[in-house]
Design a protein around this motif. Sequence first.
Motif, mmCIF file in Angstrom:
data_model
loop_
_atom_site.group_PDB
_atom_site.id
_atom_site.type_symbol
_atom_site.label_atom_id
_atom_site.label_comp_id
_atom_site.label_asym_id
_atom_site.label_seq_id
_atom_site.Cartn_x
_atom_site.Cartn_y
_atom_site.Cartn_z
ATOM 1 N N ALA A 1 0.441 14.832 6.803
ATOM 2 C CA ALA A 1 -0.142 16.098 7.122
ATOM 3 C C ALA A 1 -0.500 16.951 6.237
ATOM 4 C CB ALA A 1 1.315 16.921 7.954
ATOM 5 N N SER A 2 -0.580 16.404 4.924
ATOM 6 C CA SER A 2 -1.118 17.229 3.659
ATOM 7 C C SER A 2 -2.555 17.410 3.778
ATOM 8 C CB SER A 2 -0.561 16.671 2.466
ATOM 9 O OG SER A 2 -1.182 15.591 2.108
ATOM 10 N N LEU B 1 0.826 -1.216 0.089
ATOM 11 C CA LEU B 1 0.017 -0.071 0.129
ATOM 12 C C LEU B 1 0.830 1.333 -0.067
ATOM 13 C CD1 LEU B 1 -2.763 -0.935 2.586
ATOM 14 C CD2 LEU B 1 -3.006 -0.616 0.067
ATOM 15 N N ASP B 2 2.188 1.042 0.500
ATOM 16 C CA ASP B 2 2.904 2.097 0.535
ATOM 17 C C ASP B 2 2.543 3.515 0.955
ATOM 18 O OD1 ASP B 2 5.738 3.155 0.116
ATOM 19 O OD2 ASP B 2 5.253 3.845 -2.147
ATOM 20 N N LEU B 3 1.931 3.529 2.153
ATOM 21 C CA LEU B 3 1.424 4.574 2.894
ATOM 22 C C LEU B 3 2.603 5.421 3.287
ATOM 23 C CD1 LEU B 3 -1.483 3.103 4.836
ATOM 24 C CD2 LEU B 3 -1.730 4.241 2.764
ATOM 25 N N PRO B 4 2.418 6.742 3.270
ATOM 26 C CA PRO B 4 3.575 7.669 4.184
ATOM 27 C C PRO B 4 3.962 7.230 5.389
ATOM 28 C CG PRO B 4 1.519 8.849 3.623
ATOM 29 C CD PRO B 4 1.185 7.631 3.113
ATOM 30 N N ASN C 1 -4.486 8.101 10.436
ATOM 31 C CA ASN C 1 -3.258 9.170 10.233
ATOM 32 C C ASN C 1 -3.023 9.743 11.650
ATOM 33 O OD1 ASN C 1 -1.719 11.130 9.135
ATOM 34 N ND2 ASN C 1 -3.480 11.928 8.066
ATOM 35 N N GLN C 2 -1.566 9.476 11.847
ATOM 36 C CA GLN C 2 -0.940 10.175 13.014
ATOM 37 C C GLN C 2 -0.926 11.420 13.040
ATOM 38 O OE1 GLN C 2 -0.486 7.641 15.619
ATOM 39 N NE2 GLN C 2 -1.687 6.789 14.479
ATOM 40 N N ALA C 3 -1.132 12.127 11.737
ATOM 41 C CA ALA C 3 -1.038 13.570 11.747
ATOM 42 C C ALA C 3 -2.310 14.177 12.274
ATOM 43 C CB ALA C 3 -0.634 14.028 10.286
ATOM 44 N N ARG C 4 -3.305 13.448 12.390
ATOM 45 C CA ARG C 4 -4.528 14.038 12.900
ATOM 46 C C ARG C 4 -4.814 13.579 14.216
ATOM 47 N NH1 ARG C 4 -9.413 11.643 12.222
ATOM 48 N NH2 ARG C 4 -10.409 13.829 11.857
#
Length: 189
Positions: A66-67, A27-30, A97-100
């Motif tokens: 984070a985008s 899946l290659d998620l960031p 998503n750890q950015a949220r």
Amino acid sequence: MSLEARLEAIVRETPDLMRVLGVARELDLPDWLIFSGAVYQPVLNRLTGRSASYGIKDYDLGYFDASDTSYEAEDVVIRRVAEAFAPPLREMVEVRNQARVHLWFEGKFGEPYAPLTHSSEALTRFVSPLFAVGVRLEADDRLTIVAPFGLEDLFAMRLRPNPSRVTGGFERTATSVTARWPEVEVQRR
């Protein structure tokens, strides 16, 4: 054998975890990691003679993007990940998503949570060092291990509070863990 080598051997000998890692790699998620119970529970199971999948309720897949920190963007990823797995893993892989996380954590758990800068930073905020371990399967089949507090607590089966973040969830967590693995030693400070 080092603790990292022991952990890698256990991870590689846990079929469902390796399946999850393989699909996550595709899946290659960031900035993705599989962490928490999906990693520490197979170790506790090996150390106590239980089956590799005993006690595993889910596979936490964290990524950092984070985008776009909207729930809608995260939901697109959640659906994409779900489509990549067959049952029963489809229902067991939980994507965040750890950015949220800072946007919903306090409302759910009643504790403030400063924004993260990358996925592995989340590990530094887990309830206990025993839980703070993540893994990623790289394109060349190497296993990246992230353990900001080291692996000593995990292999000693020692549950203690996070030394850098006081949280109100420790007692509830200790009760849950010792119900499944009574061999775990609880240190309250």
